[in-house]
Every structure is written in structure tokens, then in C-alpha cells.
Motif scaffolding. Sequence first.
Motif, PDB file in Angstrom:
ATOM      1  N   LEU A 278       9.925  15.058  -6.772  1.00 11.59           N
ATOM      2  CA  LEU A 278      11.070  14.231  -6.128  1.00 11.59           C
ATOM      3  C   LEU A 278       9.803  12.644  -6.527  1.00 11.59           C
ATOM      4  O   LEU A 278       8.758  13.143  -6.080  1.00 11.59           O
ATOM      5  CB  LEU A 278      11.446  14.271  -5.019  1.00 11.59           C
ATOM      6  N   TRP A 279      10.118  11.557  -5.857  1.00 11.17           N
ATOM      7  CA  TRP A 279       9.429  10.482  -6.621  1.00 11.17           C
ATOM      8  C   TRP A 279       9.732   9.530  -5.646  1.00 11.17           C
ATOM      9  O   TRP A 279      11.143   9.080  -5.666  1.00 11.17           O
ATOM     10  CB  TRP A 279       8.457  10.279  -7.790  1.00 11.17           C
TER      11      TRP A 279
ATOM     12  N   SER B 131       1.205   7.881 -11.323  1.00 14.99           N
ATOM     13  CA  SER B 131       1.289   7.552  -9.788  1.00 14.99           C
ATOM     14  C   SER B 131      -0.768   8.381  -9.981  1.00 14.99           C
ATOM     15  O   SER B 131      -0.229   8.677 -10.551  1.00 14.99           O
ATOM     16  CB  SER B 131       2.378   7.644  -9.598  1.00 14.99           C
ATOM     17  N   ASP B 132      -0.273   8.539  -8.542  1.00 16.12           N
ATOM     18  CA  ASP B 132      -1.572   9.430  -7.534  1.00 16.12           C
ATOM     19  C   ASP B 132      -0.702  11.016  -8.185  1.00 16.12           C
ATOM     20  O   ASP B 132       0.514  10.457  -8.829  1.00 16.12           O
ATOM     21  CB  ASP B 132      -1.802   9.726  -6.443  1.00 16.12           C
TER      22      ASP B 132
ATOM     23  N   LEU C 231       0.940  -0.868  -0.172  1.00 14.52           N
ATOM     24  CA  LEU C 231      -0.236   0.018   0.233  1.00 14.52           C
ATOM     25  C   LEU C 231       0.634   1.209  -0.450  1.00 14.52           C
ATOM     26  O   LEU C 231       1.891   1.115   0.474  1.00 14.52           O
ATOM     27  CB  LEU C 231      -0.353  -0.115   1.704  1.00 14.52           C
ATOM     28  N   GLY C 232       0.152   2.272  -0.440  1.00 14.68           N
ATOM     29  CA  GLY C 232       0.704   3.710  -0.378  1.00 14.68           C
ATOM     30  C   GLY C 232      -0.329   4.575   0.048  1.00 14.68           C
ATOM     31  O   GLY C 232      -1.544   4.358  -0.616  1.00 14.68           O
TER      32      GLY C 232
ATOM     33  N   ASP D   9       5.355   8.726  -3.812  1.00 17.27           N
ATOM     34  CA  ASP D   9       5.712   9.088  -2.918  1.00 17.27           C
ATOM     35  C   ASP D   9       5.962  10.311  -3.310  1.00 17.27           C
ATOM     36  O   ASP D   9       7.423  10.574  -2.874  1.00 17.27           O
ATOM     37  CB  ASP D   9       5.877   8.575  -1.727  1.00 17.27           C
ATOM     38  N   LEU D  10       4.799  11.135  -3.953  1.00 16.54           N
ATOM     39  CA  LEU D  10       5.280  12.544  -5.156  1.00 16.54           C
ATOM     40  C   LEU D  10       6.009  13.600  -4.178  1.00 16.54           C
ATOM     41  O   LEU D  10       4.737  13.564  -3.373  1.00 16.54           O
ATOM     42  CB  LEU D  10       4.656  12.694  -6.013  1.00 16.54           C
ATOM     43  N   SER D  11       6.543  14.180  -3.842  1.00 19.21           N
ATOM     44  CA  SER D  11       6.853  15.306  -3.491  1.00 19.21           C
ATOM     45  C   SER D  11       7.297  17.182  -4.337  1.00 19.21           C
ATOM     46  O   SER D  11       7.556  16.367  -5.099  1.00 19.21           O
ATOM     47  CB  SER D  11       7.691  15.644  -2.125  1.00 19.21           C
TER      48      SER D  11
END
Length: 1727
Positions: free
Chosen positions: A1043-1044, A1112-1113, A937-938, A1029-1031
Motif C-alpha cells: 500500500l502507498w 519512493s523510499d 516532508l514525509g 507512506d509505503l506499507s
Amino acid sequence: MSLPFYQRHHQHFDRAYRHKELESTLSQYQKEEKRKSAIYTHGSSAYSKEAALAYRHGSASYDQLSAESYAHESAAHSKRSTAHSLETELKKAEAYRLGSELVNKKAEAYRLGYETYSRGKLLEDQSLKLSPKAKRAKQSLLSEEKENTAVDYVVPIFTGRHIHISGITDTEEERIKESAAYVAKRNLFATGEGISVTRKATSSSVEEETHEKKSRKVAIRETAERTVLKKTLRDTEDFHRKLNEDSLLHAPEFVIKPRSHTIWEKQNVKLHCTVTGWPEPRVTWYKNHVPINVHANPGKYAIESRYGMHSLEINKCDFDDTAQYRASAMNVKGELSAYASLVVKRYKGEIDESFFHAGTVTLPLSFGVTPHGYASRFEIHFVDKFEVSFGREGETMSLGCTVIIHPDIKRFHPEIQWYRNGVLITPSKWVQMHWSGERATLTLTHANKEDEGLYTLRVVMGDYYEQYSSYVFVRDADADIPGAPGSPLDVKCLDANKDYVIISWKQPAVDGGSPVLGYFIDKCEVGTKQWSQCNETPVKFARFPVTGLIEGRSYIFRVRAVNNAGISIPSRVSEPVAALDPADRARLRSHPSAPWTGQIIVTEEEPTEGIVPGPPSDLHVTEATKNYVVLSWKPPYERGHEGVMYYVEKCVAGTENWQRVNTEIPVKSPRFALFDLAEGKSYQFRVRCCNSAGIGEPSEATEATVVGDKLDIPSAPSNIVPTRNTDTSVVVTWTESKDAKELVGYYIEASKVGSAHWEPCNNNPVKGTRFTCHGLTTGEHYTFRVRAVNAAGLSGFSQESEAIEVKAAIGGGLLHGVCPGLSGKTDGLTDHTASWEGMHESSQPIFDTDALLKHSAKPNRQTVRTRSGKQRSPTDNKVSETASTPSSQKTTTKQASKSHPGDRSALERMKKKKDIAPPSPPYDITVLESVRDSMVLGWKQPKTIGGVEITGYYVNYREVINGVPREWREANIKAVSERAYRVHDLKENMTYQFQVAAVNLAGLGTPSPASQSFKCEEWTIAVPGPPHDLSCSEVRKDSLVVLWKPPIYVGRTPVTGYYIDIKETNASEEHWKGVNEKAIPSKYLKISGLKEGTSYVFRVRATNKAGVGKPSDSTDPVIAETRPGTKEVVVEVDDNGVISLNFECDQMTADSKFIWSKNYEPVEDDSRLSIDTKGGKSKAIFKDLSEEDLGIYSCVVTDTDGVSSSYTIDEEEMKRLLALSHQHKFPTVPLKSELAVEILEKGQVRFWLQAEKLSGSAKVNFVFNDKEIVNGEKYKMKIDHNSGLIEMVMDRLEDEDEGTYTFQLQDGKATNQSSLVLIGDVFQKLQKEAEFQRQEWFRKQGPHFVEYLGWEVAPECNVLLKCKVANIKKETHIVWYKDEREIMVDEEHDFKDGVCTLLITEFSKKDAGIYEVILKDDRGKDKSILKLVEAAFADLMTEVCKVIALSATELKIQSTEEGIRLYSFVSYYLEDLRVSWAHNDNKIKYTERVKTGVTGEQIWLQINEPTPSDKGKYILELFDGKTGHTRMVDLSGQAFDEAFAEFQRLKAAAIAEKNRARVLGGLPDVVTIQEGKALNLTCSVWGNPVPEVSWLKNEKLLVGDDHIILKVESGKHACFTITAVSTADSGRYSLVVKNQYGTETSDFTLIVSPKEEETGLATLVAEVQDLHLDIVALGKKKNPSRDKEGKILNPQEQFFGTYVCRGKRKSAKITPIPCTSRNFSTCTTST
């Protein structure tokens, strides 16, 4: 499953037979018979080799597949198969004897079988359920039909043999009986009666007896055939011995050539050819012109040669086997080749490829495609498996495992592969493999520590495989000397060359109780047993260069360790290595020749001409330790055909004092190791090449190299954490060494608590940061420690871990990610079955569970059911687990707080500082990976973190059945720090919902709402999953950084890059657009070109070889703006030269921290970068900036609104910063010029340099060869502080002045120095130059030459020898000599303008010689010599010829009476000037008609009798010896016409002039004769045709008569005769000659004088052709003689005298001859 072929068509299918193996065989027959592909539920079928052959030849028999033979033969070739019933037995026999009814009976038998099999389909579904599970058939010498054996019953299936006969043989009776028995038993089974175990035994015995009988007959027949064949061979050999061998010799010839094939993958193919020739040819097989090596590919190729028939069999062909194959036959008479092509097709079938990519269809566990092309379900089981094994060096160890495969297809054998630590093992003298058909074994014949590792048995069936793994430990053998260390391991040969090789090894784990002092390296030449030691003193570095090898020979090496107690036993020997040039080794490897003998003879051709080699290139230091330095370079480009060797030179850095290292013997390899260097000193190196022609120039020197270990011993690992695994094993994890370079691995040691005795857990260094320690005692408590290993040595031990009790972990098995695929197995490494269907090992994800080791206290949490359904309190001790992520992506975590999360005092302090609260719920829960029993899960971080950093997350899950959610259960006991987590122990194909709660120091936050429902199923798509986990950071008005983290599921191949998409926040989904056109490998991207004030969202897609995966999301919306107060990272260099990155933040809170990262990865290497933070400023200080530090450095301030910045250090920036740092750290006195040397006028030597600026207190030290020198008689020193000029003058250079000169400057704190090395050739050249200048100065004190004697060629082609002189006075004389003989000159030289010249006109070869000119007076003399001989004379002649050629005029055209002449004038002509003519660019061949010549200064080409073919362009080429000079004229068109017309005119005029009538001579101008005398005049006439002759008298025609007789004799002579002259005959007479070309007249005057007594007038007739002469008396006439009376004695004497004849045309002086003869008519004159 679709209806089988037999069930659709055959009518006699045996309903009672339900054996799965037969059913599989029948389905295989279906595949072989069909010409086109058929589709099954789980795969595809393809043509096989056997099916194609069956179609072409009608039918084929399979002795080992009896059921297949029954269906395939259909009674076509096997005569016993015609009897299917007892009623037709006699008819079948009769058909065999007579042969007439054979076809009819075959058709009948086929029909019967057809009906039976058709009825059998009715029971298909029941047979599948009722059939017992097949056991693997045991091998039997008596039975070959193993697939006919069942568990509970036996159905005898008849077998067929491929025999073509007519009539009944002696065995047909038996066969008919067998067939009858079969029919009876078939009927019995059809009724369902008599099926029992006893019946099985009886049937088996009958079948075995029958086969035994058949085998005996076959054996007897084969024995007889072999006996006859041997006799035939012996007779043939005897026959050939008697024959003359030479008469039988003939070249190879292919009787049958190999045939090309097209086959499917996984099939076998055999290429055949038949070759004749004598002697018997040797046949070699090639693939794409490369010889096929059977030993290099065991099992792949099989080559047979028998009685002239040769074959190449290729097993299990794959796509790479598509090639051109060549059979080359060779004997003493020649070589012949035949070619065949093999095309291997890859079957694609009719399966929709989206089946593998859509992600909605899950392949069954055992889906695979067999080599025969049809889909199959395989179940591979491992029984009697090998467990974790322990052994000692020198022992024999064997690993074995029984493999059961279902279904068992007879001709489809599994591929058995063994791996050690993931590397495929090949058979060798150390490893032997065996596959019996049921059991796979691997034997280590002589175990060594190199054999330690994780062994994997992989069983491959088509495209599917299963594998099992277990660890093998090998401990040190007992030392020969107590306390001696263990033997080194893994000895390898690196960088082998002609006389040099580097040996590397790994240090042993056991040191014997005292530190290892070093290692000895031994070598042994292959083929001998004599070992020799390579180093005198032990070396500590685990690499050592061995030199002095003999080119062409092979060596093996071993290593021994030594400590204070003694020397260890030797290591295992290395693989043999040949001392060869790498290019020669590659050439030998690609062209194998004779069997290996251990020695290669290298020969070199003698060079035709020696060439001095050029300098080597690319010289650099490849390795530097405190014991040795290794140099490497490339051979020179200029070396001729001869091999080169090398001399190596060294010098201390900063000097030019070069010393040759290998003075005696040059090295052959472009590698060299230097020993005995002073540790800590800096050296430079260079290399020279040499061969028989001499020693070449040196290469460029290397950079300064400091002698010392470049590779440091790694630091000790840290954070040793043991984790329970099984009852006898513990998993140990640790944090890798921070400064580890060239890390070899780690050694782990274990100790029972309280024993203080440490034992190694592994004897072969392991890579990674996790290891399972086996062989521990259950219930005991152990502590562990780890040490790192690299070539420099072993690190110190880490801190001891906490004690752990050895017992099985709760739930059993390793944590997921400790070893991929082993999770959930109680046996850990000892019981591993791959669970990655359809994926090869290289494509499987590699897991990183570093986050597993981060333990933190769990705050209060509501009670949730565990997976077992029981209530578990929050304090239960269960190890948490984070999501599996690829190891290439290090876990990016925030720097942890120093306060423990469970520390109550810390919590209270936090609450005092500010109000904090639990975080809000996480959101956007998504699935990153799904397998059969787990899901990853993320989720996204909570939007509100509660004023304090989030310390972890808790995950809950629940089942959803028929849309109804069940009770929540907890997935992890301890909080996980990552925003990704793998939930285990899920049910396949079950639907789940998830929720996540975040926790901080204030407590556990509210759980997120239940996620959408996700189905737990195996992902088999080829493309990767979505990144997570994109930011976004470093947000500015026009750019930001995304970033990912990489996807958890990577697909079938590793992720190769990422694509980033962007769109405005409010835009629709159709507005997504890509940022990058090409995939980027990094996990970050700076996006530029944004619009200020616009809100954006981003997403990322991963890609691999299969394609681009799911996006990704999207990120949270980000507004492109530069917020007020935003600051950037600034780089600074302080006064001490320290380079640092500085970042300042004025928005910090009390809990804010500066987080530095490199390339957006946390900075973990403290040895490279140190962080210094004070207040709102943070500084990242570089300890030693180098290429390792290149990258993007970013700084993020936590607990702020995204304050971040970055700074990029690339290579250019690094160079700039290093230069600036060096300037600040070491201030120098700036120099305008370095130390230089020059020669002054009197031969003095001046050393000087100039600084940009010097203060009055500046000092200079003058140093020569490390000794200071001072101002004195020899050295004159001077310093000018104003100009910064420093100089030192020496009057003369002596031999002892060779060395290094250094000027050392000091001006306050700043220093500098400059050195000049004057040694060797440089010093000698300078010394000679100084001495020459000294001599020159003395020479110039008297008359001397400023410019020595030289020459120049004047435009008139004269040679002028000239020189320039100086210091001349009146008394100075100049004398010229040639070949030591003085040249006399007409006048004294006045030395005007100081130039002396000597002119040589009409220069030619006779002027060659040595010219000398001498100046002298009372002050001295000087001379200059010019040698004009050989080459120098040739150069001068070339120049003269060049001037002559340049003086040539343009070609002119002249017409002559002979033809046309082309000519050019030169100022002077020499024979050395080569002249050639060309007509229309073709060289003229000279003939009698066309000739050339030189007349005076005219060079001409004469074309006689020109014709139109002579038209064109004529070129005169004058070659001076080096270049050609041309003149050209165009003799065509009008120029030719005019010249030709003039030639015709001149030719006609010449002809007319030649043939016109003319008087040649004989008539005088005046004839005086005495009356009465006879006059006879004769003259010559000429003309063509013969002229007409007439006479005139006084211009009137004269007709001859008797008095005057006129006649012409022969047309050549005209005669005029007067018989007796009288005065009347006086007058002017004319002779007229005339023909068609012209008329000519000759006149004479006749004077008749009266007759006088005693006197007579003489008439002189001059017969001078073309002259009419007047006779004039010269001087006085002689007085005649008289007697006494005075009477004249001789009257004619008065006319005696000397006369002169004067001609009309021109006066000629005639030599007077006195006439004394009385007959005047005969008096002659001579000219």
C-alpha cells in the motif's frame, strides 16, 4: 545576454537612448532578420511571419513600430529616411529629383546608422540600470508610436511609409525637414545637454503636430478615393442593368487561388483568393471539409469578401490548425473549389529538453515564449482589482481589473480569459467581455444565481500566464408574493429527442419560511411569447420529463417553485433545445446551413414498400420516482425506409395482463415517461414499434420496477468547523454526507449568535467540503450550518457549528489547501496571483486538508522558536496543517480512539492496564514536494510506538547557511496525524534541515536526528514526485499487499499510474526489478509468487504523461511467511439471509481493534456496511449487497504483529451470495415444472405443475384473476402428494375464462406460486386449439382422415394422390372428385393399410384442378380437399420435372450420316421441363447446323457436319423450375475422333446408297403372252452417274435386233419390246443396271403360249415401284356369255374376274378391282 545585432554592426547607435521598450524592439528586429534560430539565456527565437516576408520582399515598413521601421527600412523605401544629417540634406533632395544617385545615398545612410549603433553597445549594461521603468502608453488619436514615449525624456524616432516613388513629391520637403530635425536632436542627446521635461513637452508637441498634418492629408486622399470608387460602382451597376443578364451568366472561376503556408505556432496567417463569376459567387471556407463557423470561435477566424477578393485570417495559429483549407465558390451556374494547406510548426529550438526535467534548473518567474518565437521575461501585474462582489438577481454587475505587462511588445497582445468555477466563460446574451488594451472587464447584463461563483481573470502571454480570482455572490430578488420561495436555478435540457426532453434544475437555497411543496415547469416555443405549464401538480423531484413536443420545433423552459405562501418568480430560461432525433441534431450541428429561425422542418421520403418494424432493443428504466418512470430503448434494426413510432405497454409484475399506455397517439422518441403509477407496486414494461405497414412484435419486457424514489434525500453533513480567514469572512469546512448519491452540492447558512435568524451564505450549491463565507460583520460571532442537495431534495440541516468571532486569522490568509495557491494571502479569495509557473490550471495539484479538522490536545513539548523567532509556549492556539495531498486520494487514517488524547483520566487508565512509553524517533525523512516558499516532508513511523497508538507528529526545521545549521524552529503547533506535512514560510533557495518527533498518550518521543540538507526551490520537473507512506499487509508465504499514498508533487500532468519494484533485502541496487509491466491506477497491489522465508523490500514510482518519476523510499524488510494461527476472512450467509464477512483473531491485546476497509480505503459509508465486533471476532455486515459493494474488503487488527486478511467480492461472487441469501430468507417449495397448460383429446384444458416434494399437509389455492376458485362442475382439481403433481381440468374454454391463473402452494413455512397469463392473442390461440381438438374428437368417431390428401411423384413420373384413413369398415365408400366432377375408377378400394391412392399417369397441365375425396358410411362422412392450382400446381410440376430430370440417363454419343448426335433418355417428357445445352460452359446458340429436339423420350442435340471446333465438354441442363440437373459428356480426343470417323463412314455409305444404279419398277415377275402377240415392257431405272443398261436372257447377254428391240430413253426408262413373240422367246430375262456405286438386276419370266382360237391370254402389268408382282386370280373365273347355239359371244369375257398381286418382298393386300375392259393392257389396279 548575447550581443545584439545592432551593437555588433551599426556605428551610429544612440548612446543616450536607454529605453527598455526600444531595446526590446531592437531584439525583435534581430529575430526577424536572422534566417536560423538563435539561442537566448531563457528561451529561443524563431522565424516570424514578418521576418519571412521581409526577406522575400526586401524590406517592409511598420507604421506603428517606428524604431523597428528605422532599422528595417534602412532608407530603402522611405525617402525621408535618407537625410541623417544636415550636411547631406541638399544632396538627398537632388537625389530624389533626378533619381540617379539614389542607390549611393542609400548606402551612405546605411553606413552612418551602422556605425552609430555599434558604438551604442558600450553602454548596454549601464543603460539597463539607468533606464527608468516604462509606463504603459496611453492611447492617442494623434500618435501611433506609443513605444517612443519615455518617462523623463523623449527621443523622436522617424517613421517610414511603404511608398515607391521617384522624385520629390509635395510632402518630401516636410519629410526632409523632419529628418534634419532628428539629426540635430540626436547630436544634442549625444552630448548629454538639454535633456529636460520642457524639451520633452516641446518634442511631443512637434511630433503630434506633424502626425496631425499627415493624418489630415491621408484622410483627404482616402475620401477622394472612396468618392471615385462609389461613382465607379454606380456606373457599373447601371451598365449591368442595361445588359441581358442571361448572356452574362457564367460559373465561378478562381483568378487567384489560395496559397499554401507553413508557419510557426502563435503566428497569424491570411489565405487570399480572387473569384469571378456572374452572379457574384458566394464563397464559403472549409477546414478539412467542415465549414468554418466564425461565431463559434470568436477571435479565431476573420472572413472578408470585398470586390471579388476573399480572405480567411486565422489568428494565433496552434498545432491543431494544421489542415487542408478549401474555398468553395458557388452561384447558379455551378460550384468550384480551390485548396490550400496550412502547416503549423511547433518550434523546438536548441534548448536542451532536460532543462525542463532534470530538476536542477529553476525557470524564472516570468519565463515564456512569445508568438514571435523569442524568449522574453514578462511581469504581469493586476491593479485596481475587483473584490468580492454582491448582487441581486436582475441587476447588472461588472468585474474589472487593470493589467500591466512589462515589457510591452507592440504586436504581442495578451490573451484575456475569464473563468467561473474553473470553467472558461464565452460571451453570450448574459455575459459580455471587453479588453481595452489596459483593462479587462466582464459584465453580467442580467445577474442570476447561476452566475454566482469564483471568477478568475487569466492573462496569457505565450506559454505563461498569471491570474487573479475573486468570488461573486448573487442573492435572490424580492419575491412577488411575501413568503414565496426563491426561484430555482440552472435549468437544463437533458436527453432531448423528437417529442420528449428531460428538464433538470437546482433547488433554491431560500424557501421563504415554509417548505417547498414542489415545482412547476413551463415551456415556450422559440419565436413566440406564449408560456404553457407542463405539469398540473407540483413535482418535488428536480428532474421532470416533458412530452408532447412537436418534432422540429425549438423550445425554452423555466421552472417555478411553490410553497404554502405562493409561487416564486420564474428561473432563468434554459438554452433553446430542438425536438429532434439526436442523430439529426448532430448532423445539423456538423453541417450548418441557413441562419437559425427557431424551427426546423423535418421531411421524410415516402417509403416504396411498407415493412412492419421489428421489436425495439435495449429497453430499460433510466429513472424511477414515485411520480413517474422514464423508459429508454433503441430503435429496431428492421424498419425499412419509413420512420417508426412506438406504443408502450405495462403490466403488474408477475402477470401477463398487458395494457397499452398511449392508446391514442404513438410516441416518436425512443423515450417515454409514465405517470399515474401506483406507488409501491412493481411493474414491467415493453414497447412495440409501428408504422404504416402495421404494429410489430413487442420488445423483451423490463425487469420488475417498483414505483418509488430510487434516489433518497441525502443525509445532513456533519462536523461543521468554522475557521477565521479575514475581517469579513470565515472558512467553513464540514464532513460530506455519508449516503449522498448524485450530490449537487451544499448550501451554507450563517446566523449571528442570539439572533435566531439564518441567512444563506451561497445561493448556488457548492461542491466540495469547504467554503469561504463573505460579507460578515467584523467582530460579530456567527454560527453556521450546512445542508446537502441532490435531485431528490434538500437534506436536513446539520448541527450548528461552534460560534466564531469574525476577525482576521493570526498570520493572515487561508490555510494552505483551502484554496490552491491562496495560502499566505490576507485577502484570501479576493487576492489571488497564480504561483504555479509553467503549469496550467488543469495540471495544478488539488489539495485535501481533511486532517486539518482533527483537533487534539498537544502534550508537553520542549520550547522551540516559532517562525517569527519568538518563544511560543505549547499551549499557543495555532491551527495545524497537514501536507497537501490530491483529493483523489482520501486520507487513510486509523480509527480514532474514543478517549481524548488530552484526557488525564484516560491516560491514567492506560497506565494501569500496562506499561506504556513515548515512541521512538521517526526516521527516513524525505522531501515529497518543494515550491518557492514551502516544502512537503514525509517520514516513516517509529519502529517502537511505546505500547499505545501514536496520536500525532511534530516537525521542526532550521536553516543551514554555508554548512552551519542555525537554531531549530517549530513548524506546527498542533500535532498532525499524517506522516506528511507541508512546512510554510520558507525562503527560496535556502537550505534546511528537519526533524520529527512522535507523540502518544505517554508523551512526546525523542526527535529524530537532523535530516540531510534540502534546498527550498521550485520543482518544475514534468514527472511526478515519489509516492510515500509505503506499507505491507496480508503477508503470506507466497504473497503480500503493498500500500502507498500518491506523490504530493504530481508534475505537469495528473498521475496516471504506478510501477512497483521489488528486490531481496540483501541484494544490491542493481537487482531492483519491476513487478508490473503496465502502470496500475490503484494505490495498492497484491504481489504473488514470492519465495517462502525470503526477505523483500519494495518501492513505488509514479508516472504521468511526461514520464516516470523518482522512486519512493523502500519499505522495511518483509519476510514472506504465513505465521502460525493466521486466519482468513470468511463470508457467511445466515438463516435470515444476512451476508457478512467474518474475521477472527486470537492474538489481540486489550487495545487491539479491527479496522475494516474497502479497496484499502477506510469504510466510511455506514449505510452500506455495518461493523459488529465482539471479543476476538469482527463481522462486516452488508445491509443491501449490490454492485456498489463490489471490491476488495480487508481487515487489519491493530496492536498486533501485522494480522490482516482480505476477501474479494466480484460480480460472480455477488450473484452467488445474493442467490444464497434469497434462498435462506425466503424458503420456497421447489418446483420441477412451472404452471403449464395443455389441450386434452376431447378439447379439455388441463392446467398442471409439479413440485419436487409435497408433504401430506401441503395446501394449494387455485386463483383466477385474483379470485379463488374451487372444485366443482367447471373446474376439476386434483393433488397428488406423493408425486407432487397438481392439476386442474376445464371441459371447455369460454370467453370469460380469459385472465391469469395462479397455483399458490404452502407446505409448512415454505411457499411458492406459479402463474400463467392467458390473455389476448395467447388466450385466443389456446381457445381455438381447444375447440379444434373438440371438433377433431367428434370427427374421429366416424370414418376420418388421419393424414389428409397429399401427393407424391413416383419414379415413373406418375403422380400419386394419397391419403391415410382410419375407423373404416366394409360399408365405407370412397369417392374421388376433380373440379366437382366425380372420377370413375375401375375397381373398389380395399383400404389396405388404411391408405387411399389415385394414380395420374403422364401428368400435365390438363390435370390441374381441385381434387376432393370423401369417406362416408352410416356413421358419418369426412372429406379432404387438395388444390392443385396456381402455386400448388407449380410446386407439383416442379417436383414432376425434378423426377424427370433425375431419371435422365447419362449423355451418349451417336454418329449419323448427317453428323454427331448427343442424346439422353428420360422416363417421361413434359414441356414444363426446360432444356438447355452448353458447350465448354457457354450456352449453345441453335442454328441449322446445331439443333436440339425431343423425340419420344429422347432429348438430343444434333451437330451436322461437325468440325474440330465442336470438340469439348457438352452439358445438358434440365431445369425443374427451382434447381438445375446436369448431364455431361466430353466430345474430345478419342471420343470425337471415333464419332467423326463413324460419321464419315455413314455419310459415304449414304451417298453410295443414294447414287447407286437401281431398277425402280415396271417389270413383272412372270409374263404370259400368246404367241404372235407383241410384247412391250417398260421400266424405270436410276443412278448417278447414269447407269449402264444391259439385258440378259437365261443369264446370257441379250443383243437387241429387229425382233427384240432394246432401248433406253433419257437414261431413265428401259424398254423391252418383242414385235411378235414366239415360243422361242420364252425364258428368263434379266435387266442389269450398273454404275460406279453398284449393280442391280431385275428378272422376269416370259411364257409364250400357243395361239388359241377365240381366246387370248391377258397380261397384267403392275407398275409398282420396287415390287415384282405375281398376278393370281381370286375366286372363280366368270363363265363367258354364249348365244343360243352355245357359241361364246366374247372370248375375253372368260378372263374377267378379280386378281390379287403378291410381291416378292412383302405381301400386300390389294383391293380387288374387277377388270371388265377388253384391253387388258389398260386394266389398272389400286392399292
